[in-house]
Design a protein around this motif. Sequence first.
Motif, PDB file in Angstrom:
ATOM      1  N   ASN A   1       0.812  -1.215   0.000  1.00  9.49           N
ATOM      2  CA  ASN A   1       0.000   0.000   0.000  1.00  9.49           C
ATOM      3  C   ASN A   1       0.852   1.274   0.000  1.00  9.49           C
ATOM      4  N   LYS A   2       2.101   1.142  -0.419  1.00  9.59           N
ATOM      5  CA  LYS A   2       3.047   2.248  -0.331  1.00  9.59           C
ATOM      6  C   LYS A   2       2.552   3.495  -1.069  1.00  9.59           C
ATOM      7  N   LEU A   3       2.083   3.353  -2.278  1.00 11.33           N
ATOM      8  CA  LEU A   3       1.661   4.505  -3.079  1.00 11.33           C
ATOM      9  C   LEU A   3       0.500   5.243  -2.406  1.00 11.33           C
ATOM     10  N   GLU A   4      -0.509   4.493  -1.961  1.00  8.94           N
ATOM     11  CA  GLU A   4      -1.675   5.114  -1.316  1.00  8.94           C
ATOM     12  C   GLU A   4      -1.291   5.815  -0.017  1.00  8.94           C
ATOM     13  N   PHE A   5      -0.491   5.146   0.814  1.00  7.78           N
ATOM     14  CA  PHE A   5      -0.129   5.733   2.101  1.00  7.78           C
ATOM     15  C   PHE A   5       0.819   6.915   1.937  1.00  7.78           C
ATOM     16  N   GLU A   6       1.704   6.846   0.957  1.00  5.09           N
ATOM     17  CA  GLU A   6       2.590   7.981   0.704  1.00  5.09           C
ATOM     18  C   GLU A   6       1.794   9.204   0.262  1.00  5.09           C
ATOM     19  N   ASN A   7       0.804   8.995  -0.574  1.00  8.19           N
ATOM     20  CA  ASN A   7      -0.041  10.115  -1.011  1.00  8.19           C
ATOM     21  C   ASN A   7      -0.735  10.770   0.179  1.00  8.19           C
ATOM     22  N   TYR A   8      -1.153   9.938   1.134  1.00  6.06           N
ATOM     23  CA  TYR A   8      -1.775  10.493   2.344  1.00  6.06           C
ATOM     24  C   TYR A   8      -0.743  11.296   3.149  1.00  6.06           C
TER      25      TYR A   8
END
Length: 585
Positions: free
Chosen positions: A302-309
């Motif tokens: 979930n790196k991309l989603e959590f980084e965006n957050y």
Amino acid sequence: MQSLANLASNIIDREAFASCTNDFSRISYLLSCSEFVSLLQKSLLDEQTTYLKCSKTSTEYREKGNEAYASHNNNLALTFYNQAIRYAPSYSRELSLAYGNRSATLFNLKYYYLASQDVHRGLNLLSLNEEDDKRRERLEQRLQQCLKNKSEEIQTNDNENNRVENELEQLKSNQTFNVNYPSLTTYADIHTSLDRGRHVVSANISSLLKSGTIILIEQAYASVLLPSAWLTHCHTCLRRLHLILFSCSQCTRAVYCSLDCLQQSIVWHAFECRLTIDRLDKMQLLALRLITKTGWQYLYKNKLEFENYLKQNSTEYQIENHKQKIYEWNNYENILKLETNSHKRTIDDLFQRSIQACIIGLSLINNTSFSRDAYEKIDYQIYICSLILSHLQSLPCNAHEISEFIYHRLSPLSSSCIEIGAGIYATLSLFNHSCNPNVIRNFIGKTVIVRLLSSISSNNIELLDNYGCLSATMDKNERQKKLDEQYHFECQCQPCIEQWPNYDQLPEGTGEKNITSKKFDEAFKRLIDGERPSINDLNIFEEFIAQCDEQMQENKNVKGKVYNNAQEAYKQCLNFFYHSIHIED
């Protein structure tokens, strides 16, 4: 960590750091400074050198146990043998001897099943030599004796734990739960507003909803023990240890009430075991636990989603539609997106927490096998440290103290809850504060139960918890100061607005309309006199509160001392029957 922050202040451009608008950019800026990273390397939580296994210490405890055993003091012998097992290196002769000796003590105490289990553990560690052949013969004889005496077995505290667990399952089975927020019962729902944020309200009420009604049952997503409880409580379920303990195979720091709890802990303790976590405070340790428990595989996925957050501007207030999917207690995303109050924090506060996040994150990466990817790549290091920074901000506002009730039978008024740990709960964190709450929470292990403390007569009434600042026991100025420092809000609850008096200045009786009950008076006197509470007493206190609420529905003013006494008695009874220890003074 404070000294590192002072040194880093001479290296880091504070204006440049202040211009960072989110957690990801803060960590990125710090880790891009080679001089800071070099300084940081000297302060990492190195592979732990304390709490190590020690054959000598194990032998010393076993010899003390032998002395107590020879003096027929089996309880003291058991205490020493437990410590001998805790210190004995894995697969060692010391461990085999300690298991064998503990089995003899358990046999004398008539805990035959536990004794037989220790016999098996001792046998499995024996070697093929003459001395161990003799020990094998003695252990096998003890095993046969355990089987012969099984009918005289004394019940263990495991049965008490099972009783409480069965009661918890029974409580759950008697509830109907909210479809979108499955930790809440159908008597509650979540609303969202600009001024209150996400908050819990009453729902589906057709008549008066009485005190004692269960509103929430939820397990902690992650929980930790305070160092003061490391050797007395299980590191997995947070229950007090009874009779025997099980220890981590590599360190003496983590002890458990059962093999099942030990095995459950491997997911996170395998990494923390190698770090000097005794240097961390409880919120720092809980932030680390959130990462180790969640695991790199999930975080990587979930790196991309959590980084965006993490890259969101912290000054932008966004209200998401949280009803688009089920809000589960065990979903890491729900924990990550709890309020951090970043936009209300000072630059110094953010700077300090960013440094803490870098120390914790890089220690985990450099000293353990948590993430080989992060060991090689700076962007993964930034990602992990940014997650930790977010948690270091949200936990002080959202984590809850986990307490144990210490009941003093001969001086019940001195009975109180002591903090043994902290946990983070996805749904419990959505309750707002009041200095005069209408719900009460108590714990069964690391599971929290929230009940109504006063009756609710209609839908959409906000259900309010207390964050440790009660109007009856703390002056308004003190409450406001404490809440602002930790939770970053100015309390606008009814007692604060109307400046309700402390308990000593409350009116006598129950309030403007005085309500009396002989049953309540008798039950309250029994509690004050030190008699053990009964379930009937609990029901009496519950019914009396409901009676007062029903007869004073229209009276929203401050209620009297007797009403407050009833609420406090009800709280004490709930604590007594669940996460408690009873002491004979």
